[in-house]
Each structure stands twice: as C-alpha cells, then as structure tokens.
Design a protein around this motif. Structure first.
Motif, PDB file in Angstrom:
ATOM      1  N   GLY A  20       1.148 -16.373  21.824  1.00 21.64           N
ATOM      2  CA  GLY A  20       2.441 -15.589  22.275  1.00 21.64           C
ATOM      3  C   GLY A  20       2.667 -16.925  23.546  1.00 21.64           C
ATOM      4  O   GLY A  20       4.165 -17.570  23.466  1.00 21.64           O
ATOM      5  N   LYS A  24       6.507 -18.141  23.290  1.00 14.73           N
ATOM      6  CA  LYS A  24       7.622 -18.639  24.633  1.00 14.73           C
ATOM      7  C   LYS A  24       8.144 -20.807  24.671  1.00 14.73           C
ATOM      8  O   LYS A  24       9.129 -20.507  24.568  1.00 14.73           O
ATOM      9  CB  LYS A  24       6.984 -17.985  25.555  1.00 14.73           C
ATOM     10  N   LYS A  60       4.410  -8.428  20.498  1.00 13.80           N
ATOM     11  CA  LYS A  60       3.750  -8.071  22.596  1.00 13.80           C
ATOM     12  C   LYS A  60       3.666 -10.092  22.378  1.00 13.80           C
ATOM     13  O   LYS A  60       3.207 -10.767  23.623  1.00 13.80           O
ATOM     14  CB  LYS A  60       2.512  -7.223  22.515  1.00 13.80           C
ATOM     15  N   ALA A  61       2.856 -10.668  21.105  1.00 14.00           N
ATOM     16  CA  ALA A  61       3.298 -11.753  21.656  1.00 14.00           C
ATOM     17  C   ALA A  61       4.861 -12.930  21.304  1.00 14.00           C
ATOM     18  O   ALA A  61       4.818 -13.991  21.518  1.00 14.00           O
ATOM     19  CB  ALA A  61       2.536 -12.237  20.453  1.00 14.00           C
ATOM     20  N   GLY A  62       5.277 -12.104  21.131  1.00 12.42           N
ATOM     21  CA  GLY A  62       6.932 -13.241  21.812  1.00 12.42           C
ATOM     22  C   GLY A  62       7.422 -13.496  20.110  1.00 12.42           C
ATOM     23  O   GLY A  62       8.658 -13.986  20.580  1.00 12.42           O
TER      24      GLY A  62
END
Length: 294
Positions: A20, A24, A60-62
């Motif tokens: 993640g 990002k 959830k991990a982007g």
C-alpha cells in the motif's frame, strides 16, 4: 498439540501494508494507481467470494480493481478475447483469472492470453519458466507465499529434504522449483505415488497440495517436520489431518489462516511491482522518443 503454528495472517498484513505504501508513492510521483483486473467465469459461490475478498484487500491497499464477470457458458475464444483486451489496456497492471473455470474452457489457453508483464498470479508458462530458471518475473502466488512463510519462521531450507505432494502447474510444481532454488532437495509426489507415506516420513518439510481433505495423516510424518498445508477443502479443512499432524510436527500451518493470507498478500505485492515496472517502461520509452526527436 506439540507443533508451533505458522500463522500467515500477521505477516500478510505487513506485506499488504508495504504494498500500500508503494502504491501510494507511485500515485504521488506519477499519478498512476496500480490496478488489478479479476476475471470470473460463471457464478460459483466460492469463486465469487474469493474474488470479492481479493478486491476488498486491493481497495484497502490503495490498489484499484476492475471486475470482469462472464457467464458460465462462455467459450474459450470469448474468454481469451476478454483477457487479451485487459493485457492491452495500459490502465490495467495485473490480471487474475479465478480458477477453476467451467469445463468447456481450455484453462491453459486462457492463462496464456495473460501478458507476461501482467501475470501477477504467476500462472503462465512464461512465468513458470522464468521462475524455474531464476530469471525476472512473477512467481506463482501460493508457492511464493509459502516460501515467504518458511523464511519468516527461519526454517532452514539449504540441504533440507522437502516432499511436495501435488503436481499442479500453479501450486505443486512451482513450489518444488522455489524450494529447489533455495537449495533444498525436492521430491515430487502425488496421490498415485507408491509408498507415499514412507516417502513423506523422510521429509524435513512437507508441502501438501493434493486437493484432498485430511489426506496426509499424522503417522506419515517425521517427528519435528515442518508441515505446510496448501489445501483448502469444504468446511475449512486442509489436505493435512491437522489434529494428528500437530502432535508430530515441529511447525504446521493452520487452515484457514496459514498459507491463504500469504497468497493474497503476494498477489497485491506483485500487482504493485507490475505497475511500477510498466510505468517505468513507459517513461523510458517516452524519454527515448524525445531524445530521438531532439
């Protein structure tokens, strides 16, 4: 129970968190969000649940997700065409074909339609060959997750005798190749191997990937052996008779909570790696073209 549990949940969560962070960073630096496309053929409830789970973990991990759901009557040609579209789409970085597929489909042909650079589940022949030869590429996710788990629990692989029970091209075979690359001595076996129990008793490490509930019994094991249960059968039951094996083994994976979380974590990690590599390749191509024009 004398065996220590090899739990994958916490390690997998750490892997997903790191993936993640990388996702990002890629978005911040390039505007590119890693994207995993899942392809599901038919309406099998278990397969649909697995796909939803992977999509939720991706979010959830982007990591972006794209879902392609095809009817159960889909032909091989139709499925291949859909996968080829995803392979050609620059916004898609990883492709996961949920298996098994319906009987009328040539699953191998469908896998081979996945571009090697987007084969984040490690299912193509190109991916297997790269892994076996130690060349760059993506490893099969469950075997790769197994290796990460063994490393995390400091299981010595060099010189160890590993017995793999199962010969699936996306589980048993690549698991053996990865263990061999770690300098283990590997014996491949399967449900039709003669004197299977006697062979398993010689193993320091047992990888059960045969697809039969409670297939490996406790009296098959060498005392203190490391037991990796890569099976998942109806009723949350693995390929190893857990209660019996736990009395003999030194380390053992539970089902669920052992290998499963590692598989998804590695899938997401490799999706981010694919996005990074594809973004880098595009940047290098553009730079080369600009240099050529100047």
């Amino acid at each position: 129970m004398s065996a220590k549990l090899m739990v994958g949940t916490e390690l997998a969560a750490e892997m997903v968190a790191r993936a993640g962070e990388r996702a990002k960073k890629l978005v911040e630096e390039t505007g590119v969000q890693p994207c995993l496309a899942t392809v599901l053929v038919g309406d099998d409830p278990a397969s649909a649940t697995y796909v939803r789970m992977k999509q939720n973990r991706s979010k959830k991990a982007g990591i972006g997700s794209r879902s392609v759901v095809l009817p159960a009557a889909t032909t091989t040609e139709e499925l291949v065409a859909e996968i080829e579209k995803l392979s050609a789409d620059p916004a898609v970085h990883g492709i996961l074909l949920q298996h098994p597929v319906p009987a009328q489909i040539d699953e191998r042909a469908a896998f081979e339609a996945i571009a090697p650079g987007k084969d984040v589940d490690g299912v193509t022949m190109h991916g297997f060959a790269a892994m076996a030869f130690g060349e760059p590429g993506f490893v099969s996710c469950t075997p790769g997750g197994i290796l990460r788990l063994l490393q995390a629990y400091d299981v010595p692989l060099e010189g160890a005798h590993a017995v793999v029970i199962g010969r699936s091209p996306i589980l048993g075979k690549p698991a053996g190749m990865l263990l061999l690359a770690s300098n283990a001595t590997v014996t491949y076996t399967h449900s039709k191997t003669r004197d299977l129990a006697d062979i398993v008793r010689t193993a320091d490490i047992v990888v059960a990937a045969v697809g039969r509930a409670n297939f490996v019994r406790g009296d098959w094991l060498k005392p203190g052996a490391v037991v990796i249960d890569a099976g998942y059968n109806e009723g949350n039951v693995g390929d190893v008779h857990f209660e019996e094996a736990a009395e003999v083994a030194g380390l053992i994976t539970p089902v669920p909570g052992g290998v499963g979380p590692m598989t998804i974590a590695l899938l997401l990690e490799q999706t981010v790696e694919a996005a990074e590599a594809l973004t880098r390749a595009v940047s290098e191509t553009v730079a080369h073209q600009l240099d050529h024009l100047s």
